[in-house]
Motif scaffolding. Structure first.
Motif, PDB file in Angstrom:
ATOM      1  N   HIS A  46       0.812  -1.217   0.000  1.00  0.00           N
ATOM      2  CA  HIS A  46       0.000   0.000   0.000  1.00  0.00           C
ATOM      3  C   HIS A  46       0.853   1.279   0.000  1.00  0.00           C
ATOM      4  O   HIS A  46       0.465   2.295   0.561  1.00  0.00           O
ATOM      5  CB  HIS A  46      -0.945  -0.011   1.216  1.00  0.00           C
ATOM      6  N   ILE A  47       2.031   1.193  -0.632  1.00  0.00           N
ATOM      7  CA  ILE A  47       2.899   2.372  -0.711  1.00  0.00           C
ATOM      8  C   ILE A  47       2.330   3.339  -1.754  1.00  0.00           C
ATOM      9  O   ILE A  47       1.815   2.919  -2.799  1.00  0.00           O
ATOM     10  CB  ILE A  47       4.343   1.973  -1.068  1.00  0.00           C
ATOM     11  N   ALA A  48       2.411   4.621  -1.461  1.00  0.00           N
ATOM     12  CA  ALA A  48       1.908   5.651  -2.370  1.00  0.00           C
ATOM     13  C   ALA A  48       3.075   6.336  -3.072  1.00  0.00           C
ATOM     14  O   ALA A  48       4.177   6.443  -2.527  1.00  0.00           O
ATOM     15  CB  ALA A  48       1.099   6.684  -1.591  1.00  0.00           C
ATOM     16  N   MET A  49       2.832   6.804  -4.303  1.00  0.00           N
ATOM     17  CA  MET A  49       3.841   7.589  -5.021  1.00  0.00           C
ATOM     18  C   MET A  49       3.263   8.919  -5.456  1.00  0.00           C
ATOM     19  O   MET A  49       2.144   8.975  -5.983  1.00  0.00           O
ATOM     20  CB  MET A  49       4.376   6.851  -6.246  1.00  0.00           C
ATOM     21  N   VAL A  50       4.015   9.978  -5.226  1.00  0.00           N
ATOM     22  CA  VAL A  50       3.653  11.318  -5.693  1.00  0.00           C
ATOM     23  C   VAL A  50       4.616  11.701  -6.806  1.00  0.00           C
ATOM     24  O   VAL A  50       5.841  11.629  -6.611  1.00  0.00           O
ATOM     25  CB  VAL A  50       3.743  12.341  -4.534  1.00  0.00           C
ATOM     26  N   PRO A  51       4.106  12.086  -7.984  1.00  0.00           N
ATOM     27  CA  PRO A  51       5.014  12.560  -9.042  1.00  0.00           C
ATOM     28  C   PRO A  51       5.724  13.829  -8.580  1.00  0.00           C
ATOM     29  O   PRO A  51       5.093  14.765  -8.087  1.00  0.00           O
ATOM     30  CB  PRO A  51       4.074  12.850 -10.218  1.00  0.00           C
ATOM     31  N   ALA A  52       7.035  13.843  -8.691  1.00  0.00           N
ATOM     32  CA  ALA A  52       7.822  14.981  -8.223  1.00  0.00           C
ATOM     33  C   ALA A  52       7.752  16.124  -9.233  1.00  0.00           C
ATOM     34  O   ALA A  52       8.031  15.939 -10.415  1.00  0.00           O
ATOM     35  CB  ALA A  52       9.271  14.550  -8.007  1.00  0.00           C
ATOM     36  N   GLY A  53       7.383  17.301  -8.729  1.00  0.00           N
ATOM     37  CA  GLY A  53       7.313  18.469  -9.594  1.00  0.00           C
ATOM     38  C   GLY A  53       8.540  19.344  -9.471  1.00  0.00           C
ATOM     39  O   GLY A  53       8.471  20.546  -9.698  1.00  0.00           O
ATOM     40  N   PHE A  54       9.676  18.733  -9.086  1.00  0.00           N
ATOM     41  CA  PHE A  54      10.892  19.519  -8.911  1.00  0.00           C
ATOM     42  C   PHE A  54      12.025  18.938  -9.754  1.00  0.00           C
ATOM     43  O   PHE A  54      11.985  17.781 -10.161  1.00  0.00           O
ATOM     44  CB  PHE A  54      11.300  19.568  -7.432  1.00  0.00           C
ATOM     45  N   ARG A  55      13.049  19.761  -9.996  1.00  0.00           N
ATOM     46  CA  ARG A  55      14.220  19.304 -10.737  1.00  0.00           C
ATOM     47  C   ARG A  55      15.116  18.527  -9.780  1.00  0.00           C
ATOM     48  O   ARG A  55      15.431  18.986  -8.696  1.00  0.00           O
ATOM     49  CB  ARG A  55      14.976  20.491 -11.332  1.00  0.00           C
ATOM     50  N   TRP A  56      15.535  17.350 -10.231  1.00  0.00           N
ATOM     51  CA  TRP A  56      16.256  16.427  -9.348  1.00  0.00           C
ATOM     52  C   TRP A  56      17.393  15.769 -10.105  1.00  0.00           C
ATOM     53  O   TRP A  56      17.278  15.447 -11.284  1.00  0.00           O
ATOM     54  CB  TRP A  56      15.266  15.382  -8.841  1.00  0.00           C
ATOM     55  N   ASN A  57      18.515  15.602  -9.424  1.00  0.00           N
ATOM     56  CA  ASN A  57      19.639  14.893 -10.007  1.00  0.00           C
ATOM     57  C   ASN A  57      20.295  14.056  -8.918  1.00  0.00           C
ATOM     58  O   ASN A  57      20.684  14.576  -7.875  1.00  0.00           O
ATOM     59  CB  ASN A  57      20.657  15.882 -10.591  1.00  0.00           C
ATOM     60  N   ASP A  58      20.369  12.759  -9.143  1.00  0.00           N
ATOM     61  CA  ASP A  58      21.077  11.867  -8.222  1.00  0.00           C
ATOM     62  C   ASP A  58      22.558  11.973  -8.541  1.00  0.00           C
ATOM     63  O   ASP A  58      23.005  11.512  -9.585  1.00  0.00           O
ATOM     64  CB  ASP A  58      20.578  10.431  -8.426  1.00  0.00           C
ATOM     65  N   LEU A  59      23.325  12.584  -7.645  1.00  0.00           N
ATOM     66  CA  LEU A  59      24.750  12.805  -7.919  1.00  0.00           C
ATOM     67  C   LEU A  59      25.545  11.524  -7.664  1.00  0.00           C
ATOM     68  O   LEU A  59      26.578  11.529  -6.998  1.00  0.00           O
ATOM     69  CB  LEU A  59      25.272  13.955  -7.046  1.00  0.00           C
ATOM     70  N   GLY A  60      25.042  10.420  -8.208  1.00  0.00           N
ATOM     71  CA  GLY A  60      25.661   9.123  -7.975  1.00  0.00           C
ATOM     72  C   GLY A  60      26.512   8.658  -9.144  1.00  0.00           C
ATOM     73  O   GLY A  60      26.941   7.514  -9.179  1.00  0.00           O
ATOM     74  N   SER A  61      26.761   9.523 -10.107  1.00  0.00           N
ATOM     75  CA  SER A  61      27.603   9.141 -11.238  1.00  0.00           C
ATOM     76  C   SER A  61      28.497  10.306 -11.623  1.00  0.00           C
ATOM     77  O   SER A  61      28.193  11.465 -11.340  1.00  0.00           O
ATOM     78  CB  SER A  61      26.743   8.728 -12.445  1.00  0.00           C
ATOM     79  N   TRP A  62      29.610  10.000 -12.274  1.00  0.00           N
ATOM     80  CA  TRP A  62      30.501  11.084 -12.734  1.00  0.00           C
ATOM     81  C   TRP A  62      29.785  11.933 -13.775  1.00  0.00           C
ATOM     82  O   TRP A  62      29.989  13.149 -13.835  1.00  0.00           O
ATOM     83  CB  TRP A  62      31.784  10.492 -13.309  1.00  0.00           C
ATOM     84  N   GLN A  63      28.930  11.312 -14.583  1.00  0.00           N
ATOM     85  CA  GLN A  63      28.196  12.082 -15.590  1.00  0.00           C
ATOM     86  C   GLN A  63      27.292  13.109 -14.933  1.00  0.00           C
ATOM     87  O   GLN A  63      27.165  14.235 -15.395  1.00  0.00           O
ATOM     88  CB  GLN A  63      27.373  11.153 -16.486  1.00  0.00           C
ATOM     89  N   SER A  64      26.671  12.742 -13.808  1.00  0.00           N
ATOM     90  CA  SER A  64      25.795  13.695 -13.126  1.00  0.00           C
ATOM     91  C   SER A  64      26.600  14.868 -12.578  1.00  0.00           C
ATOM     92  O   SER A  64      26.135  16.012 -12.574  1.00  0.00           O
ATOM     93  CB  SER A  64      25.010  13.002 -12.009  1.00  0.00           C
ATOM     94  N   LEU A  65      27.834  14.605 -12.113  1.00  0.00           N
ATOM     95  CA  LEU A  65      28.681  15.700 -11.646  1.00  0.00           C
ATOM     96  C   LEU A  65      29.088  16.610 -12.802  1.00  0.00           C
ATOM     97  O   LEU A  65      29.219  17.819 -12.640  1.00  0.00           O
ATOM     98  CB  LEU A  65      29.923  15.148 -10.941  1.00  0.00           C
ATOM     99  N   LEU A  66      29.280  16.022 -13.970  1.00  0.00           N
ATOM    100  CA  LEU A  66      29.565  16.839 -15.159  1.00  0.00           C
ATOM    101  C   LEU A  66      28.350  17.685 -15.531  1.00  0.00           C
ATOM    102  O   LEU A  66      28.475  18.835 -15.954  1.00  0.00           O
ATOM    103  CB  LEU A  66      29.945  15.941 -16.342  1.00  0.00           C
ATOM    104  N   ASP A  67      27.160  17.103 -15.361  1.00  0.00           N
ATOM    105  CA  ASP A  67      25.931  17.803 -15.745  1.00  0.00           C
ATOM    106  C   ASP A  67      25.662  19.010 -14.855  1.00  0.00           C
ATOM    107  O   ASP A  67      25.156  20.033 -15.327  1.00  0.00           O
ATOM    108  CB  ASP A  67      24.728  16.847 -15.676  1.00  0.00           C
ATOM    109  N   VAL A  68      25.964  18.906 -13.565  1.00  0.00           N
ATOM    110  CA  VAL A  68      25.594  19.988 -12.639  1.00  0.00           C
ATOM    111  C   VAL A  68      26.745  20.926 -12.316  1.00  0.00           C
ATOM    112  O   VAL A  68      26.532  22.022 -11.798  1.00  0.00           O
ATOM    113  CB  VAL A  68      25.024  19.429 -11.310  1.00  0.00           C
TER     114      VAL A  68
END
Length: 269
Positions: free
Chosen positions: A179-201
């Motif tokens: 019975h877990i609920a999900m809300v669509p996120a209306g914000f900009r988000w980046n998981d800084l878990g990759s080198w590519q994400s660090l390049l992106d931000v």
């Protein structure tokens, strides 16, 4: 603040925070947000959180999902089913997929990226732990009850905290609870878990490099090059991450960021 004397993964951290909330603030709403993520739109973030409060107050565990824009293989996914008043029912959590599977998720339209951001009543998380991971809850409770405090915060005893089983909140609770609920996120988000994400931000130069610290980079492209100590020089590199600290140096293709965890685990052994 609560201070962990050693890392015991996110299940222990959430259990500890839940115990603290119950003892200090009662059965309040709690928001869990990973510290290594970038949230670039604060107002939209809090609006999304507000959208999940009714479901959380009703006793549901709430997760926030991002509508995927491309077949990303570096994120976990959430499959959702029915929707009512902007709240979706979670069918299942899915591990990081391969490219073909990620493309099928994108085409299906009912899969979201899992932000790992959770909202819930403290009692709902306590009940989930006692149902699925009573050993983690009990061990955390023992460490919490033996905590010492000073002006800076609350400190857990090392030997008691180290005895808590180490696993993630995803494995321990979220992938098993119903019975877990999900809300669509209306914000900009980046998981800084990759080198590519660090390049992106990160602030990049004209060749797409992110340079941090005492670095000389010549004819390099799309590379993350960081030195925390002495001079680091690089020539003719493309799509490479180099991180040099006082006691270690890491070099890998940007695309192989998922393997960093394997190195850390080997070093710990």
């Amino acid at each position: 603040p609560l201070f962990e004397p050693t890392g015991r993964n996110t299940a222990a951290a959430v259990a500890l925070a839940t115990l603290r909330c119950l003892s200090e603030y009662g059965d309040s709403l709690m928001l869990v947000v990973p510290s290594d993520h970038e949230i670039a739109t604060e107002q939209q973030f809090w609006r999304s959180v507000e959208n999940g409060t009714a479901a959380a107050r009703a006793g549901r565990l709430v997760v926030f999902g991002i509508k995927p824009s491309q077949p990303e293989t570096g994120y976990g996914y959430i499959e959702v089913a029915g929707e009512k008043d902007g709240i979706y029912d979670v069918s299942r959590f899915v591990e990081k997929p391969d490219l073909v599977t990620a493309q099928s998720y994108l085409t299906a339209g009912n899969f979201y990226w899992n932000t790992g951001i959770f909202l819930f009543r403290a009692s709902a998380m306590r009940d989930a732990f006692t149902a699925f991971e009573p050993e983690i809850w009990k061990a955390t409770e023992i460490a919490y009850q033996a905590a010492t405090s000073d002006l800076s915060g609350l400190y857990m005893p090392l030997e008691l905290y180290a005895a808590i089983p180490s696993t993630s909140i995803d494995y321990a609770i979220m992938e098993r609870a119903s019975h877990i609920a999900m809300v669509p996120a209306g914000f900009r988000w980046n998981d800084l878990g990759s080198w590519q994400s660090l390049l992106d931000v990160g602030p990049s130069d004209n060749d797409g490099n992110v340079i941090v610290g005492d670095v000389v980079a010549i004819d390099c492209e799309n590379s993350y090059i960081r030195s925390d100590s002495r001079l680091l020089s690089a020539i003719g590199l493309k799509d490479v991450a180099i991180v040099s600290t006082a006691d270690a140096t890491f070099v890998a293709p940007v695309s192989r960021s998922q393997n960093v965890k394997q190195i850390v685990e080997q070093l710990e052994r």
